[in-house]
Motif scaffolding. Sequence first.
Motif, PDB file in Angstrom:
ATOM      1  N   LYS A  93      57.827  83.844  66.759  1.00  0.00           N
ATOM      2  CA  LYS A  93      58.691  84.327  67.847  1.00  0.00           C
ATOM      3  C   LYS A  93      60.060  84.604  67.248  1.00  0.00           C
ATOM      4  O   LYS A  93      60.683  83.711  66.666  1.00  0.00           O
ATOM      5  N   ASP A 111      68.460  84.555  73.300  1.00  0.00           N
ATOM      6  CA  ASP A 111      67.765  84.467  74.584  1.00  0.00           C
ATOM      7  C   ASP A 111      68.754  84.092  75.686  1.00  0.00           C
ATOM      8  O   ASP A 111      69.073  82.919  75.874  1.00  0.00           O
ATOM      9  N   LYS A 167      70.128  82.391  82.057  1.00  0.00           N
ATOM     10  CA  LYS A 167      70.247  80.952  81.810  1.00  0.00           C
ATOM     11  C   LYS A 167      71.637  80.480  82.210  1.00  0.00           C
ATOM     12  O   LYS A 167      72.588  81.270  82.205  1.00  0.00           O
ATOM     13  N   MET A 172      70.739  79.307  71.905  1.00  0.00           N
ATOM     14  CA  MET A 172      69.626  80.261  72.002  1.00  0.00           C
ATOM     15  C   MET A 172      69.641  81.285  70.859  1.00  0.00           C
ATOM     16  O   MET A 172      68.783  82.157  70.779  1.00  0.00           O
ATOM     17  N   ASN A 222      59.475  85.683  85.747  1.00  0.00           N
ATOM     18  CA  ASN A 222      60.717  85.102  85.234  1.00  0.00           C
ATOM     19  C   ASN A 222      60.982  85.738  83.865  1.00  0.00           C
ATOM     20  O   ASN A 222      60.182  85.581  82.941  1.00  0.00           O
ATOM     21  N   ASP A 254      62.991  84.900  81.752  1.00  0.00           N
ATOM     22  CA  ASP A 254      63.325  83.902  80.743  1.00  0.00           C
ATOM     23  C   ASP A 254      62.069  83.356  80.046  1.00  0.00           C
ATOM     24  O   ASP A 254      62.166  82.658  79.048  1.00  0.00           O
ATOM     25  N   ALA A 255      60.906  83.667  80.591  1.00  0.00           N
ATOM     26  CA  ALA A 255      59.665  83.293  79.894  1.00  0.00           C
ATOM     27  C   ALA A 255      59.270  84.486  79.027  1.00  0.00           C
ATOM     28  O   ALA A 255      58.205  85.093  79.194  1.00  0.00           O
ATOM     29  N   GLY A 283      59.249  84.594  75.529  1.00  0.00           N
ATOM     30  CA  GLY A 283      58.595  84.339  74.240  1.00  0.00           C
ATOM     31  C   GLY A 283      57.126  84.728  74.282  1.00  0.00           C
ATOM     32  O   GLY A 283      56.614  85.418  73.398  1.00  0.00           O
ATOM     33  N   THR A 337      59.761  78.734  69.499  1.00  0.00           N
ATOM     34  CA  THR A 337      60.611  77.878  70.328  1.00  0.00           C
ATOM     35  C   THR A 337      60.318  78.291  71.765  1.00  0.00           C
ATOM     36  O   THR A 337      61.108  78.985  72.392  1.00  0.00           O
ATOM     37  N   LEU A 338      59.150  77.870  72.263  1.00  0.00           N
ATOM     38  CA  LEU A 338      58.622  78.519  73.456  1.00  0.00           C
ATOM     39  C   LEU A 338      59.051  77.892  74.774  1.00  0.00           C
ATOM     40  O   LEU A 338      59.336  78.615  75.725  1.00  0.00           O
ATOM     41  N   THR A 339      59.079  76.541  74.842  1.00  0.00           N
ATOM     42  CA  THR A 339      59.365  75.943  76.151  1.00  0.00           C
ATOM     43  C   THR A 339      60.316  74.745  76.073  1.00  0.00           C
ATOM     44  O   THR A 339      60.159  73.861  75.214  1.00  0.00           O
ATOM     45  N   ALA A 365      60.140  72.579  78.203  1.00  0.00           N
ATOM     46  CA  ALA A 365      59.238  71.494  78.622  1.00  0.00           C
ATOM     47  C   ALA A 365      58.693  70.719  77.426  1.00  0.00           C
ATOM     48  O   ALA A 365      58.396  69.523  77.534  1.00  0.00           O
ATOM     49  N   ILE A 392      60.365  69.902  74.831  1.00  0.00           N
ATOM     50  CA  ILE A 392      61.387  68.911  74.464  1.00  0.00           C
ATOM     51  C   ILE A 392      61.308  67.721  75.424  1.00  0.00           C
ATOM     52  O   ILE A 392      61.489  66.574  75.025  1.00  0.00           O
ATOM     53  N   ALA A 408      60.221  74.119  70.009  1.00  0.00           N
ATOM     54  CA  ALA A 408      61.495  74.090  70.756  1.00  0.00           C
ATOM     55  C   ALA A 408      62.300  72.831  70.437  1.00  0.00           C
ATOM     56  O   ALA A 408      63.529  72.875  70.357  1.00  0.00           O
TER      57      ALA A 408
HETATM   58  N1  BES Z   1      63.621  79.885  74.361  1.00  0.00           N
HETATM   59  C1  BES Z   1      63.296  79.241  75.582  1.00  0.00           C
HETATM   60  C2  BES Z   1      62.728  77.837  75.384  1.00  0.00           C
HETATM   61  C3  BES Z   1      63.712  76.803  74.926  1.00  0.00           C
HETATM   62  C4  BES Z   1      64.538  76.171  75.829  1.00  0.00           C
HETATM   63  C5  BES Z   1      63.764  76.462  73.600  1.00  0.00           C
HETATM   64  C6  BES Z   1      65.432  75.216  75.393  1.00  0.00           C
HETATM   65  C7  BES Z   1      64.653  75.502  73.170  1.00  0.00           C
HETATM   66  C8  BES Z   1      65.489  74.886  74.065  1.00  0.00           C
HETATM   67  C9  BES Z   1      62.249  80.042  76.344  1.00  0.00           C
HETATM   68  O1  BES Z   1      62.339  81.412  76.194  1.00  0.00           O
HETATM   69  C10 BES Z   1      62.469  79.764  77.784  1.00  0.00           C
HETATM   70  O2  BES Z   1      63.494  80.106  78.285  1.00  0.00           O
HETATM   71  N2  BES Z   1      61.500  79.109  78.410  1.00  0.00           N
HETATM   72  C11 BES Z   1      61.588  78.764  79.777  1.00  0.00           C
HETATM   73  C12 BES Z   1      60.251  79.047  80.409  1.00  0.00           C
HETATM   74  C13 BES Z   1      60.266  78.961  81.904  1.00  0.00           C
HETATM   75  C14 BES Z   1      61.083  80.092  82.482  1.00  0.00           C
HETATM   76  C15 BES Z   1      58.841  79.042  82.395  1.00  0.00           C
HETATM   77  C16 BES Z   1      61.944  77.292  79.879  1.00  0.00           C
HETATM   78  O3  BES Z   1      61.509  76.514  79.037  1.00  0.00           O
HETATM   79  O4  BES Z   1      62.704  76.934  80.764  1.00  0.00           O
END
Ligand code: BES
Length: 497
Positions: free
Chosen positions: A268, A273, A280, A288, A348, A350-351, A353, A377-379, A381, A383, A467
Amino acid sequence: MNFTLSSKAIASQKADCIVVAVPENGDWPASTLAVDAALGGLLRQLNESGDITGKNGSCLLVPVAGQPWPRVLAVGTGADKERTPTNFRKALIAAVGQFKDGAAGHVMIALADTPTTGDEQAQSEAARLNLIGRTLEDQLYTFNAYKSGKPPVRKLRKVTVAASGASKPLKSAFELGLATGRGMNFTRDLGNTPPNVCHPSWLAEQAEQLAQEHELIKTEILDEKQMKKLGMNTLLAVAAGSTQPARLIIMEYRGGNAKDKPHVLVGKGITFDTGGISLKPGEGMDEMKYDMGGSASVFGAMQVLAETKPKINVVGVIAAAENMPDGGAARPGDIVTSMSGQTVEILNTDAEGRLVLCDALTYVKRFDPAVVIDLATLTGACIIALGNHATGLLSNDDDLANELLASGERACDRAWRLPLWDEYQSQLDSNFADMQNIGGRPAGTITAACFLSRFTKEYRWAHLDIAGTAWHSGKAKGSSGRPVPLLIDYLMSHASK
Ligand code: BES
Ligand code: MN
Ligand code: ZN
């Protein structure tokens, strides 16, 4: 910095500091005994007085007289049973922390004769030399490219690492460790580069440069027009709000036989982002810039391969785009057709990736891959689920998953598996398209992987959600270089001898 391996008797070698291991219980390693003997039992005395505890990672720097080395650094390596690769690396990090900015110009490290636990491979001296090499490189990393002042100069210029012999396996393990550390540092340089410099086309230039420096790497860059022709509409939808055009970056390392199926890495590469129209919150948004951490680890792994030349074929593919909001940006509610033909309702932005990855995962079918591993670095969640210690691992193949878990363990770059059960798939049901790009709050890491799994049915596949592991927040803010060590351990275990 000069790093060398030496199999000469250490106690008679000249150095500014000699580093030895003191375990918490059990026998002392031969090099510690030799240094203690030269000092007339001083280390034993300090151990008995409680100044040297042997606790893993505890350090005592002792100035000494009448020796070819004016200092001894005693490093605790813990109790017999707890000497896992991870704890061994912790002790190494503590040791390097003691001398890296100190007075010694030449440090001699005698830690490779400390036993380790784990599988057979993890227990070998070669494995420890690998970890020492990597830890030296990665703990001496600095990133000063954007500071206007002169960076402080270190006194340290040479590190000699003691080994039991000069055999090829020991040497190449140490060299591989050093190369892995340099690969991590390359990954960190890319991750730390600010997002006004690190754009998709800048990443493409880095790939071209890597190919120029290394004969065994070839690169190909697709621009938006070429991606449009291939039908990569979900990837392009992410880039639509940015003035920076998207790129698909392909790097091929061909070190194996022409007929060997390649291992494919997909990264990715969101160079920034913002969340897009689903913007965000402002706090911490600067982090990001690390949303291209997956692609940075593909670059790092490629460099390690190019430097160490294993007999294996590896293809790296990077889906690079910037996720920005503007008049051309994708909206929540937009429906786009992916390269696979499946339609996606973007609920959304923001999803994003998964939107860039799904087209890249369809694209890589053309390589007839042995396996495909994507890094992202997908979610957020992930973390929440695993914190910053373990990478999330999801896979459609148990053998591949188990191999990656073992590689993470050996390389001190651990992953933890989450399930990809069918029961989660329905969270992606859309009223209007084949699927939606979000699955609600429950199991966010799993539903993100479920989304990807719909594009990876034709090959063995694993997804690494980094992530929580690709960078550090807080005071030590910066890219971590993970999971390059895991990837390299895995790839090397598949190289022909
Ligand atoms: N790049 C982020 C994920 C992320 C968040 C990585 C914080 C590192 C730290 C990803 O693109 C994203 O924004 N994911 C969303 C998905 C949601 C909208 C379903 C998220 O994790 O909130
Ligand atoms: Mn996002
Ligand atoms: Zn993202």
